[in-house]
Design a protein around this motif. Structure first.
Motif, PDB file in Angstrom:
ATOM      1  N   TYR A 317     -12.451   4.189   9.068  1.00  0.00           N
ATOM      2  CA  TYR A 317     -12.211   3.707  10.428  1.00  0.00           C
ATOM      3  C   TYR A 317     -11.395   4.731  11.214  1.00  0.00           C
ATOM      4  O   TYR A 317     -10.664   5.550  10.653  1.00  0.00           O
ATOM      5  CB  TYR A 317     -11.535   2.334  10.431  1.00  0.00           C
ATOM      6  N   GLU A 318     -11.561   4.645  12.525  1.00  0.00           N
ATOM      7  CA  GLU A 318     -10.897   5.564  13.458  1.00  0.00           C
ATOM      8  C   GLU A 318      -9.760   4.821  14.160  1.00  0.00           C
ATOM      9  O   GLU A 318      -9.914   3.669  14.585  1.00  0.00           O
ATOM     10  CB  GLU A 318     -11.900   6.068  14.500  1.00  0.00           C
ATOM     11  N   GLY A 322      -4.133   3.357  20.052  1.00  0.00           N
ATOM     12  CA  GLY A 322      -3.520   2.114  19.597  1.00  0.00           C
ATOM     13  C   GLY A 322      -4.498   1.105  19.032  1.00  0.00           C
ATOM     14  O   GLY A 322      -4.108  -0.037  18.755  1.00  0.00           O
ATOM     15  N   GLU A 323      -5.735   1.456  18.843  1.00  0.00           N
ATOM     16  CA  GLU A 323      -6.735   0.520  18.319  1.00  0.00           C
ATOM     17  C   GLU A 323      -7.487   1.153  17.159  1.00  0.00           C
ATOM     18  O   GLU A 323      -7.724   2.367  17.134  1.00  0.00           O
ATOM     19  CB  GLU A 323      -7.736   0.119  19.414  1.00  0.00           C
ATOM     20  N   GLY A 324      -7.859   0.289  16.196  1.00  0.00           N
ATOM     21  CA  GLY A 324      -8.642   0.758  15.058  1.00  0.00           C
ATOM     22  C   GLY A 324     -10.091   0.312  15.188  1.00  0.00           C
ATOM     23  O   GLY A 324     -10.365  -0.833  15.563  1.00  0.00           O
ATOM     24  N   THR A 325     -11.002   1.176  14.868  1.00  0.00           N
ATOM     25  CA  THR A 325     -12.431   0.866  14.937  1.00  0.00           C
ATOM     26  C   THR A 325     -13.105   1.276  13.643  1.00  0.00           C
ATOM     27  O   THR A 325     -12.956   2.427  13.192  1.00  0.00           O
ATOM     28  CB  THR A 325     -13.100   1.613  16.113  1.00  0.00           C
ATOM     29  N   VAL A 326     -13.835   0.347  13.024  1.00  0.00           N
ATOM     30  CA  VAL A 326     -14.547   0.652  11.787  1.00  0.00           C
ATOM     31  C   VAL A 326     -15.766   1.499  12.113  1.00  0.00           C
ATOM     32  O   VAL A 326     -16.595   1.130  12.952  1.00  0.00           O
ATOM     33  CB  VAL A 326     -14.974  -0.640  11.065  1.00  0.00           C
ATOM     34  N   GLY A 363     -10.355  10.321  17.154  1.00  0.00           N
ATOM     35  CA  GLY A 363      -8.986   9.992  16.761  1.00  0.00           C
ATOM     36  C   GLY A 363      -8.725  10.285  15.298  1.00  0.00           C
ATOM     37  O   GLY A 363      -9.463  11.040  14.641  1.00  0.00           O
ATOM     38  N   ASP A 364      -7.640   9.691  14.775  1.00  0.00           N
ATOM     39  CA  ASP A 364      -7.309   9.842  13.355  1.00  0.00           C
ATOM     40  C   ASP A 364      -8.324   9.081  12.509  1.00  0.00           C
ATOM     41  O   ASP A 364      -8.737   7.962  12.844  1.00  0.00           O
ATOM     42  CB  ASP A 364      -5.903   9.299  13.079  1.00  0.00           C
ATOM     43  N   VAL A 365      -8.688   9.662  11.389  1.00  0.00           N
ATOM     44  CA  VAL A 365      -9.684   9.065  10.505  1.00  0.00           C
ATOM     45  C   VAL A 365      -9.008   8.618   9.211  1.00  0.00           C
ATOM     46  O   VAL A 365      -8.353   9.425   8.537  1.00  0.00           O
ATOM     47  CB  VAL A 365     -10.821  10.063  10.191  1.00  0.00           C
ATOM     48  N   PHE A 366      -9.164   7.356   8.891  1.00  0.00           N
ATOM     49  CA  PHE A 366      -8.596   6.809   7.657  1.00  0.00           C
ATOM     50  C   PHE A 366      -9.726   6.405   6.719  1.00  0.00           C
ATOM     51  O   PHE A 366     -10.753   5.857   7.148  1.00  0.00           O
ATOM     52  CB  PHE A 366      -7.724   5.590   7.962  1.00  0.00           C
ATOM     53  N   ILE A 367      -9.497   6.650   5.449  1.00  0.00           N
ATOM     54  CA  ILE A 367     -10.457   6.275   4.405  1.00  0.00           C
ATOM     55  C   ILE A 367      -9.820   5.173   3.561  1.00  0.00           C
ATOM     56  O   ILE A 367      -8.710   5.347   3.038  1.00  0.00           O
ATOM     57  CB  ILE A 367     -10.812   7.488   3.529  1.00  0.00           C
ATOM     58  N   VAL A 368     -10.507   4.046   3.440  1.00  0.00           N
ATOM     59  CA  VAL A 368     -10.017   2.913   2.652  1.00  0.00           C
ATOM     60  C   VAL A 368     -10.962   2.725   1.466  1.00  0.00           C
ATOM     61  O   VAL A 368     -12.191   2.718   1.639  1.00  0.00           O
ATOM     62  CB  VAL A 368      -9.963   1.627   3.499  1.00  0.00           C
ATOM     63  N   PHE A 369     -10.405   2.541   0.285  1.00  0.00           N
ATOM     64  CA  PHE A 369     -11.226   2.485  -0.920  1.00  0.00           C
ATOM     65  C   PHE A 369     -10.523   1.655  -1.992  1.00  0.00           C
ATOM     66  O   PHE A 369      -9.342   1.316  -1.874  1.00  0.00           O
ATOM     67  CB  PHE A 369     -11.472   3.894  -1.459  1.00  0.00           C
ATOM     68  N   GLY A 370     -11.264   1.364  -3.057  1.00  0.00           N
ATOM     69  CA  GLY A 370     -10.695   0.669  -4.211  1.00  0.00           C
ATOM     70  C   GLY A 370     -10.394  -0.788  -3.909  1.00  0.00           C
ATOM     71  O   GLY A 370     -10.922  -1.407  -2.987  1.00  0.00           O
TER      72      GLY A 370
END
Length: 415
Positions: A317-318, A322-326, A363-370
């Motif tokens: 997600y990005e 101030g907002e997160g988008t999958v 924007g910033d890129v986050f990786i969610v896993f596990g």
């Protein structure tokens, strides 16, 4: 020092997780009560043992909350989604439900503990090498205790019954023990605690205990060598000796607190109409019931979700303004570009940055896993990391720290 925030989050998760299942079970138990009472009244009104076996169907109820049909069957999903949605989103309702379980347990099992304490302080007498508690109270004989059952016979009966009559009373209580009725009562009380929002479980408790009593009467008559008439006279003598009770009567007894005339009339009707039964046929019915229950439990297990499953999905997600988008969730391409172990996340730089460019990520890129999934919508323990551009490596290695301690993660899987 333990991380109290994690422990608090785990407790809230468990409240929602178990409330969701138990509320479903409570709704099912409402329908099952109606079915059992209908069968008792219409189909098995004269079948003492079959009426008793009907109650064994409630053993299935606590295992039905994890069935896949609540999520994968369209009709069931529409009918029960309001329950799932409510328990997943209303944390205050989940906390109330869990509190109700504890309050019910305190009330129900508090009575049992007080009764055991009362019996422990009673005078003990040996009757044919069987220790019997003899209180100076107007109560009917009863038995208390699971692992070491104790038979209680009031002094008024002990002093006015002859040896054969006392033997009949003791045999009745020993039959309850031998048939496992005390354990059935314990299981029923546990169900009343877990499914406390279904008041019918308390209301029909009288019928449940009455069926156990009728079974015990029939077994006693057949095994005692006495006629049904002689056995009935012992009960009538009990009714004559014991009045409606006294202020010293304990607040809870097990199975044999027959004070009301209607109950005694019902029992006497069954005794008068007693006909010898075939033991092998009854044993066969019991074995068949066990086999049916075991088969249904196996089917329930096969068609239920596992206690937990490792979440293999990867989410990207990005976060911008101030907002997160999958951007993508569970995409098969992500698993080709991203992998991880216990310490690092490995990203194929060229492929991943091309993927981000194709999705206009700025924007910033986050990786969610596990993480671990208990039921659809109930997952926890996922890890995340921030992907930073600018690396020249073919495979970018990103360190991360696990959010959940090892023992918390293990506990989460067990729950």
């Amino acid at each position: 020092m333990p991380d109290w925030s994690q422990i608090g989050s785990l407790m809230d998760f468990c409240a929602a997780y178990y409330t969701t299942q138990l509320v479903r079970c409570a709704v099912i138990s409402l329908l099952l009560v109606a079915i059992v009472m209908l069968f008792r009244k219409i189909l098995f009104s004269g079948r003492t043992f079959l009426k008793g076996l009907l109650w064994s169907s409630f053993l299935l109820v606590p295992y039905l909350g994890r069935l896949k049909l609540f999520y994968e069957n369209e009709v069931m999903l529409r009918i029960t989604w309001w329950i799932t949605q409510g328990t997943m989103t209303c944390l205050w309702a989940d906390r109330i439900y869990v509190a109700g379980i504890f309050i019910s347990a305190i009330c129900i099992f508090g009575k049992r503990l007080r009764l055991r304490k009362s019996v422990a302080g009673m005078e003990k007498v040996s009757l044919d090498n069987i220790q019997v508690s003899v209180p100076d109270m107007n109560i009917t004989p009863f038995t208390v205790g699971m692992l070491k059952p104790k038979i209680v016979i009031p002094k008024v009966i002990f002093e006015n019954y002859d040896r054969d009559e006392l033997a009949a009373v003791v045999q009745h209580e020993q039959t309850h023990i031998r048939l496992g009725h005390l354990w059935f009562g314990l299981v029923w009380d546990i169900l009343r605690c877990l499914l406390w929002v279904n008041p019918l479980l308390t209301i029909v408790q009288k019928q449940f205990r009455a069926d156990m009593e009728d079974i015990c009467d029939r077994v006693c008559i057949q095994n005692s060598g006495r006629t049904a008439h002689e056995y009935g006279l012992v009960l009538l003598k009990t009714l004559k000796l014991l009045c409606s009770g006294s202020e010293n009567t304990p607040t809870a007894v097990t199975y044999v607190r027959e004070k009301e005339f209607a109950d005694m009339k019902r029992r006497m009707g069954g005794i008068v109409g007693f006909r010898p039964y075939r033991k092998r046929m009854c044993a066969g019915m019991a074995a068949a019931a066990v086999l049916v229950i075991a088969s249904i439990l196996l089917a329930v297990y096969i068609h239920s979700y596992a206690r937990y499953s490792e979440d293999e999905n990867i989410l990207v997600y990005e976060y911008a303004d101030g907002e997160g988008t999958v951007i993508a969730n569970g995409n098969g391409r992500l698993q080709q570009m991203i992998s991880h172990d216990d310490s690092y996340v490995y990203v194929d730089r060229e492929a991943f940055e091309a993927f981000c460019a194709a999705n206009n990520v700025a924007g910033d890129v986050f990786i969610v896993f596990g993480g671990v999934e208990k039921l659809p919508g109930f997952s926890s323990g996922g890890e995340s990391c921030l992907y930073k551009t600018g690396s020249d490596a073919r495979v970018v290695r990103i360190p991360y720290e696990k959010k959940m301690n090892g023992w918390l993660a293990a506990l989460f899987k067990i729950l």
